[in-house]
Motif scaffolding. Structure first.
Motif, PDB file in Angstrom:
ATOM      1  N   UNK A 158      25.297 -17.529 -30.296  1.00  0.00           N
ATOM      2  CA  UNK A 158      25.388 -17.374 -31.751  1.00  0.00           C
ATOM      3  C   UNK A 158      24.128 -17.911 -32.431  1.00  0.00           C
ATOM      4  N   UNK A 159      23.641 -19.071 -31.969  1.00  0.00           N
ATOM      5  CA  UNK A 159      22.406 -19.625 -32.529  1.00  0.00           C
ATOM      6  C   UNK A 159      21.236 -18.683 -32.286  1.00  0.00           C
ATOM      7  N   UNK A 160      21.158 -18.124 -31.076  1.00  0.00           N
ATOM      8  CA  UNK A 160      20.089 -17.172 -30.770  1.00  0.00           C
ATOM      9  C   UNK A 160      20.190 -15.944 -31.662  1.00  0.00           C
ATOM     10  N   UNK A 161      21.408 -15.476 -31.908  1.00  0.00           N
ATOM     11  CA  UNK A 161      21.596 -14.313 -32.787  1.00  0.00           C
ATOM     12  C   UNK A 161      21.145 -14.613 -34.207  1.00  0.00           C
ATOM     13  N   UNK A 162      21.539 -15.790 -34.728  1.00  0.00           N
ATOM     14  CA  UNK A 162      21.132 -16.147 -36.078  1.00  0.00           C
ATOM     15  C   UNK A 162      19.627 -16.303 -36.208  1.00  0.00           C
ATOM     16  N   UNK A 163      18.996 -16.882 -35.188  1.00  0.00           N
ATOM     17  CA  UNK A 163      17.539 -17.067 -35.222  1.00  0.00           C
ATOM     18  C   UNK A 163      16.825 -15.725 -35.228  1.00  0.00           C
ATOM     19  N   UNK A 209      25.094 -11.491 -30.896  1.00  0.00           N
ATOM     20  CA  UNK A 209      26.334 -11.812 -31.607  1.00  0.00           C
ATOM     21  C   UNK A 209      27.531 -11.202 -30.908  1.00  0.00           C
ATOM     22  N   UNK A 210      27.367 -10.014 -30.336  1.00  0.00           N
ATOM     23  CA  UNK A 210      28.456  -9.394 -29.581  1.00  0.00           C
ATOM     24  C   UNK A 210      28.871 -10.295 -28.420  1.00  0.00           C
ATOM     25  N   UNK A 226      24.555 -20.019 -40.335  1.00  0.00           N
ATOM     26  CA  UNK A 226      23.723 -21.187 -40.589  1.00  0.00           C
ATOM     27  C   UNK A 226      22.317 -21.015 -40.030  1.00  0.00           C
ATOM     28  N   UNK A 227      22.216 -20.490 -38.804  1.00  0.00           N
ATOM     29  CA  UNK A 227      20.907 -20.371 -38.153  1.00  0.00           C
ATOM     30  C   UNK A 227      20.013 -19.337 -38.838  1.00  0.00           C
ATOM     31  N   UNK A 228      20.611 -18.309 -39.397  1.00  0.00           N
ATOM     32  CA  UNK A 228      19.834 -17.228 -40.017  1.00  0.00           C
ATOM     33  C   UNK A 228      18.932 -17.732 -41.149  1.00  0.00           C
TER      34      UNK A 228
END
Length: 321
Positions: A158-163, A209-210, A226-228
């Motif tokens: 999820x953090x990787x997706x937001x980044x 995210x998937x 949050x990460x985005x």
């Protein structure tokens, strides 16, 4: 109609589209074999529905930025979390728990505090080609570390997706400012490279995210949300000349926002761990070839980790055949 009203209306519809896409991805992830690859997803109509909803949300977000400043539009994008949690609960046939509501509210308050510290001036600076390449390389290195092979699907994905999504937004801003302000030729190597990076990071964010939603929706979506803006703000502060408003007070507000958002994510994580996995809608069975269902047991790895489900091997009764 007032431009601000248009920006707010477009942002609300964009947030609703993103929320519906997140719920669709979470439901698809729950019905898909964990070993299924990207090609398996491409054959699912539900996957393309989620892609269409994400694309629609992105287009509406870009349109909102035409009528309103980032300081108005970006915080409204966090309403995706508010919409997705009840939508996900409804899709699962249950009510939103108090813990989920508390986690959602704290995360949104934290995000609001962080975004209030950002400058409100319209963007004018853009990334140079070396800066864009450096941002791309750094993002790839961070994402590779977070989503390395063998990593358990969840908050790291999820953090990787937001980044990746935040970096894609920052790069998109370079494209938009370059085209609308006519700061250079409409077709140049710099813009071509930036456009390719935007496409790669946008698709990577969707796929990551998937994977993150396989363990549930609430906590991963909170981390993505949050990460985005944090990733986008880091690029703005470091490379695009943006500054925080308010000096020391702004830093204190940003710190409080970070604490509130982290607390919200922890609450959503706990709620996710305590909520039984939702069954798919009637007629949704396991994937072909997935094999018979197995018994599962909770495997806890520590107070800060989400529990995971692992198959418990069947044991033959003592003295049996």
């Amino acid at each position: 109609m007032n431009a601000t009203v248009i920006a707010v209306a477009l942002s609300l519809v964009s947030a609703a589209a993103y929320a519906a896409a997140a719920v669709a991805q979470a439901r698809l992830a729950g019905r898909t074999d964990r070993d299924a690859g990207v090609l398996r997803l491409l054959g699912r109509g539900a996957w393309w529905s989620a892609v269409a909803l994400n694309a629609g949300g992105a287009l509406l977000h870009v349109a909102a930025l035409k009528y309103g400043p980032l300081t108005l539009v970006q915080p409204l994008g966090a309403l995706t979390l508010v919409a997705a949690v009840p939508l996900g609960a409804r899709a699962a046939g249950r009510r939103v728990t108090r813990t989920e509501w508390r986690g959602t509210i704290l995360t949104l308050l934290g995000l609001g505090a962080l975004l209030m510290t950002a400058g409100g001036a319209a963007p004018h600076e853009t990334l140079s080609l070396p800066e864009a390449l450096a941002v791309g390389a750094g993002t790839m290195a961070v994402v590779a570390g977070l989503s390395r092979p063998g990593a358990r699907p969840g908050l790291r994905h999820a953090a990787a997706s937001g980044i990746t999504s935040g970096v894609a937004s920052a790069l998109t801003q370079t494209l938009t400012v370059s085209v609308t302000d006519h700061t250079g030729p409409l077709l140049s190597w710099r813009l071509v490279v930036v456009a390719l990076l935007v496409s790669a990071f946008a698709m990577s964010g969707l796929l990551l995210s998937q994977t993150a939603y396989r363990g549930g929706l609430g906590a991963p979506l909170a981390v993505v949300t949050l990460a985005n803006p944090v990733a986008a703000a880091a690029i703005g502060l470091a490379l695009l000349g943006e500054r925080l408003q308010g000096g020391t007070t702004s830093l204190f507000l940003a710190l409080l926002g970070t604490v509130a958002a982290v607390r919200g994510v922890i609450l959503l994580s706990r709620a996710q761990a305590q909520t039984p996995a939702a069954a798919g809608p009637a007629g949704d069975g396991p994937e072909p070839g997935a094999g018979p269902p197995s018994r599962v047991v909770i495997a806890s790895r520590g107070p800060m980790d989400l529990p995971t489900l692992r198959p418990e091997p069947d044991r033959a009764p003592v003295g049996g055949p």
